[in-house]
Design a protein around this motif. Structure first.
Motif, PDB file in Angstrom:
ATOM      1  N   ILE A  64       0.771  -1.143   0.180  1.00 17.37           N
ATOM      2  CA  ILE A  64      -0.110   0.166  -0.130  1.00 17.37           C
ATOM      3  C   ILE A  64       0.901   1.295   0.064  1.00 17.37           C
ATOM      4  O   ILE A  64       1.645   1.400   0.886  1.00 17.37           O
ATOM      5  CB  ILE A  64      -0.814   0.000   1.140  1.00 17.37           C
ATOM      6  CG1 ILE A  64      -1.840  -1.098   1.173  1.00 17.37           C
ATOM      7  CG2 ILE A  64      -1.729   1.301   1.459  1.00 17.37           C
ATOM      8  CD1 ILE A  64      -2.674  -1.330   2.340  1.00 17.37           C
ATOM      9  N   LYS A  66      -0.792   4.401  -0.286  1.00 17.57           N
ATOM     10  CA  LYS A  66      -1.454   5.228   0.423  1.00 17.57           C
ATOM     11  C   LYS A  66      -3.004   5.273   0.792  1.00 17.57           C
ATOM     12  O   LYS A  66      -3.589   4.356   0.105  1.00 17.57           O
ATOM     13  CB  LYS A  66      -1.468   6.922  -0.416  1.00 17.57           C
ATOM     14  CG  LYS A  66      -2.167   7.879   0.204  1.00 17.57           C
ATOM     15  CD  LYS A  66      -2.083   9.163  -0.623  1.00 17.57           C
ATOM     16  CE  LYS A  66      -2.627  10.219   0.083  1.00 17.57           C
ATOM     17  NZ  LYS A  66      -2.478  11.669  -0.843  1.00 17.57           N
ATOM     18  N   ILE A  67      -3.603   5.357   1.946  1.00 16.88           N
ATOM     19  CA  ILE A  67      -5.023   5.196   2.122  1.00 16.88           C
ATOM     20  C   ILE A  67      -5.614   6.315   1.766  1.00 16.88           C
ATOM     21  O   ILE A  67      -5.386   7.590   2.523  1.00 16.88           O
ATOM     22  CB  ILE A  67      -5.011   4.882   3.645  1.00 16.88           C
ATOM     23  CG1 ILE A  67      -4.119   3.560   4.055  1.00 16.88           C
ATOM     24  CG2 ILE A  67      -6.437   4.601   4.119  1.00 16.88           C
ATOM     25  CD1 ILE A  67      -4.308   3.490   5.616  1.00 16.88           C
ATOM     26  N   GLU A  68      -6.484   6.777   0.745  1.00 16.62           N
ATOM     27  CA  GLU A  68      -7.130   7.865   0.472  1.00 16.62           C
ATOM     28  C   GLU A  68      -8.613   7.685   1.251  1.00 16.62           C
ATOM     29  O   GLU A  68      -9.015   6.686   1.464  1.00 16.62           O
ATOM     30  CB  GLU A  68      -7.610   7.819  -0.829  1.00 16.62           C
ATOM     31  CG  GLU A  68      -6.335   7.813  -1.988  1.00 16.62           C
ATOM     32  CD  GLU A  68      -5.839   9.392  -2.070  1.00 16.62           C
ATOM     33  OE1 GLU A  68      -6.626  10.335  -1.612  1.00 16.62           O
ATOM     34  OE2 GLU A  68      -4.750   9.467  -2.489  1.00 16.62           O
ATOM     35  N   VAL A  75     -12.662   5.457   4.729  1.00 14.53           N
ATOM     36  CA  VAL A  75     -11.580   5.087   3.647  1.00 14.53           C
ATOM     37  C   VAL A  75     -12.432   5.182   2.248  1.00 14.53           C
ATOM     38  O   VAL A  75     -13.329   4.578   2.062  1.00 14.53           O
ATOM     39  CB  VAL A  75     -11.010   3.609   3.809  1.00 14.53           C
ATOM     40  CG1 VAL A  75     -10.214   2.975   2.789  1.00 14.53           C
ATOM     41  CG2 VAL A  75     -10.222   3.447   5.244  1.00 14.53           C
ATOM     42  N   HIS A  77     -10.355   4.494  -0.708  1.00 12.41           N
ATOM     43  CA  HIS A  77      -9.895   3.508  -1.234  1.00 12.41           C
ATOM     44  C   HIS A  77      -8.350   3.281  -0.896  1.00 12.41           C
ATOM     45  O   HIS A  77      -7.705   4.278  -0.337  1.00 12.41           O
ATOM     46  CB  HIS A  77      -9.791   3.366  -2.875  1.00 12.41           C
ATOM     47  CG  HIS A  77      -9.102   4.447  -3.223  1.00 12.41           C
ATOM     48  ND1 HIS A  77     -10.074   5.655  -4.083  1.00 12.41           N
ATOM     49  CD2 HIS A  77      -8.049   5.093  -3.629  1.00 12.41           C
ATOM     50  CE1 HIS A  77      -9.354   6.635  -4.521  1.00 12.41           C
ATOM     51  NE2 HIS A  77      -7.961   6.423  -4.264  1.00 12.41           N
ATOM     52  N   PHE A  78      -7.594   2.237  -1.161  1.00 17.15           N
ATOM     53  CA  PHE A  78      -6.101   1.932  -1.127  1.00 17.15           C
ATOM     54  C   PHE A  78      -5.428   2.254  -2.321  1.00 17.15           C
ATOM     55  O   PHE A  78      -6.066   1.697  -3.443  1.00 17.15           O
ATOM     56  CB  PHE A  78      -5.614   0.653  -0.548  1.00 17.15           C
ATOM     57  CG  PHE A  78      -5.935   0.573   0.976  1.00 17.15           C
ATOM     58  CD1 PHE A  78      -6.706   1.242   1.845  1.00 17.15           C
ATOM     59  CD2 PHE A  78      -5.816  -0.776   1.388  1.00 17.15           C
ATOM     60  CE1 PHE A  78      -6.640   1.064   2.905  1.00 17.15           C
ATOM     61  CE2 PHE A  78      -6.419  -1.244   2.757  1.00 17.15           C
ATOM     62  CZ  PHE A  78      -6.847  -0.336   3.605  1.00 17.15           C
ATOM     63  N   LEU A  80      -2.065   1.195  -4.343  1.00 18.11           N
ATOM     64  CA  LEU A  80      -0.980   0.186  -4.233  1.00 18.11           C
ATOM     65  C   LEU A  80       0.018   0.916  -4.773  1.00 18.11           C
ATOM     66  O   LEU A  80      -0.094   1.781  -5.781  1.00 18.11           O
ATOM     67  CB  LEU A  80      -1.557  -1.058  -4.825  1.00 18.11           C
ATOM     68  CG  LEU A  80      -2.580  -1.919  -4.206  1.00 18.11           C
ATOM     69  CD1 LEU A  80      -2.769  -3.304  -4.739  1.00 18.11           C
ATOM     70  CD2 LEU A  80      -2.415  -1.958  -2.824  1.00 18.11           C
ATOM     71  N   TYR A  91     -11.882  -3.362   5.036  1.00 17.57           N
ATOM     72  CA  TYR A  91     -10.385  -3.562   4.795  1.00 17.57           C
ATOM     73  C   TYR A  91      -9.878  -4.198   5.884  1.00 17.57           C
ATOM     74  O   TYR A  91      -9.812  -3.867   6.898  1.00 17.57           O
ATOM     75  CB  TYR A  91      -9.581  -2.247   4.319  1.00 17.57           C
ATOM     76  CG  TYR A  91     -10.286  -1.310   3.119  1.00 17.57           C
ATOM     77  CD1 TYR A  91      -9.911  -1.648   1.967  1.00 17.57           C
ATOM     78  CD2 TYR A  91     -11.331  -0.723   3.518  1.00 17.57           C
ATOM     79  CE1 TYR A  91     -10.496  -0.895   0.884  1.00 17.57           C
ATOM     80  CE2 TYR A  91     -11.870   0.312   2.526  1.00 17.57           C
ATOM     81  CZ  TYR A  91     -11.445  -0.056   1.018  1.00 17.57           C
ATOM     82  OH  TYR A  91     -12.041   0.610   0.237  1.00 17.57           O
ATOM     83  N   PHE A  93      -5.723  -4.463   6.804  1.00 19.13           N
ATOM     84  CA  PHE A  93      -4.481  -4.246   6.683  1.00 19.13           C
ATOM     85  C   PHE A  93      -3.529  -4.833   7.261  1.00 19.13           C
ATOM     86  O   PHE A  93      -2.979  -4.454   8.530  1.00 19.13           O
ATOM     87  CB  PHE A  93      -4.481  -2.560   7.067  1.00 19.13           C
ATOM     88  CG  PHE A  93      -3.319  -1.734   6.558  1.00 19.13           C
ATOM     89  CD1 PHE A  93      -2.147  -2.373   6.128  1.00 19.13           C
ATOM     90  CD2 PHE A  93      -3.433  -0.348   6.421  1.00 19.13           C
ATOM     91  CE1 PHE A  93      -1.107  -1.711   5.626  1.00 19.13           C
ATOM     92  CE2 PHE A  93      -2.625   0.450   6.018  1.00 19.13           C
ATOM     93  CZ  PHE A  93      -1.243  -0.189   5.668  1.00 19.13           C
ATOM     94  N   LEU A 103       2.035   5.288   6.897  1.00 20.22           N
ATOM     95  CA  LEU A 103       0.775   5.137   5.977  1.00 20.22           C
ATOM     96  C   LEU A 103      -0.392   5.773   6.743  1.00 20.22           C
ATOM     97  O   LEU A 103      -1.005   6.125   5.840  1.00 20.22           O
ATOM     98  CB  LEU A 103       0.551   3.825   5.657  1.00 20.22           C
ATOM     99  CG  LEU A 103       1.737   3.193   4.826  1.00 20.22           C
ATOM    100  CD1 LEU A 103       1.290   1.738   4.233  1.00 20.22           C
ATOM    101  CD2 LEU A 103       1.891   4.058   3.215  1.00 20.22           C
TER     102      LEU A 103
END
Length: 126
Positions: A64, A66-68, A75, A77-78, A80, A91, A93, A103
């Motif tokens: 990953i 970034k975690i948007e 969340v 989305h992630f 990658l 999710y 993680f 992150l």
């Protein structure tokens, strides 16, 4: 805490005895247990199989970037490192705590739930 799961004939029992001694001296040391096989097969695979049996997807060997977040700090989305976007209803993680700390979105760092991460320290395992 973990030990590398290799064949018993390739491992000195001194390593096991030192680990057992240390674990037993801890407050809940008597609650320790051993898997009857290696962790990926005996612990992780049943969990992944269960998630997939319920319609979930398990993605391995992905990092990953970034975690948007959405406007409400949930969340979105992630992202990658290969550029793929991962979206979902929930999710999991699976990462060492020091990577999670790096992150963690800025908007989450002041939330009391995530502030507890400050007290967690990652330790290397064999």
């Amino acid at each position: 805490k973990a030990l590398n799961f290799i064949n018993p004939d390739e491992l000195s029992m001194q390593c096991i005895l030192i680990a057992l001694n240390r674990f037993l001296q801890e407050k809940h040391g008597s609650k320790m247990a051993f898997l009857d096989g290696n962790p990926p097969e005996r612990l992780c695979k049943p969990i992944a199989d269960h998630i997939e049996s319920l319609g979930g997807q398990v993605i391995l060997n992905s990092r990953i970037q970034k975690i948007e977040l959405n406007a409400d700090k949930s969340v979105k989305h992630f992202v990658l490192t290969n550029g793929n976007i991962i979206t979902g209803d929930a999710y999991v993680f699976a990462t060492p705590v020091d990577i999670l700390k790096l992150l963690l979105p800025e908007d989450w760092k002041e939330i009391s739930y995530f502030k507890k991460l400050d007290k967690l320290v990652g330790v290397p395992v064999i």
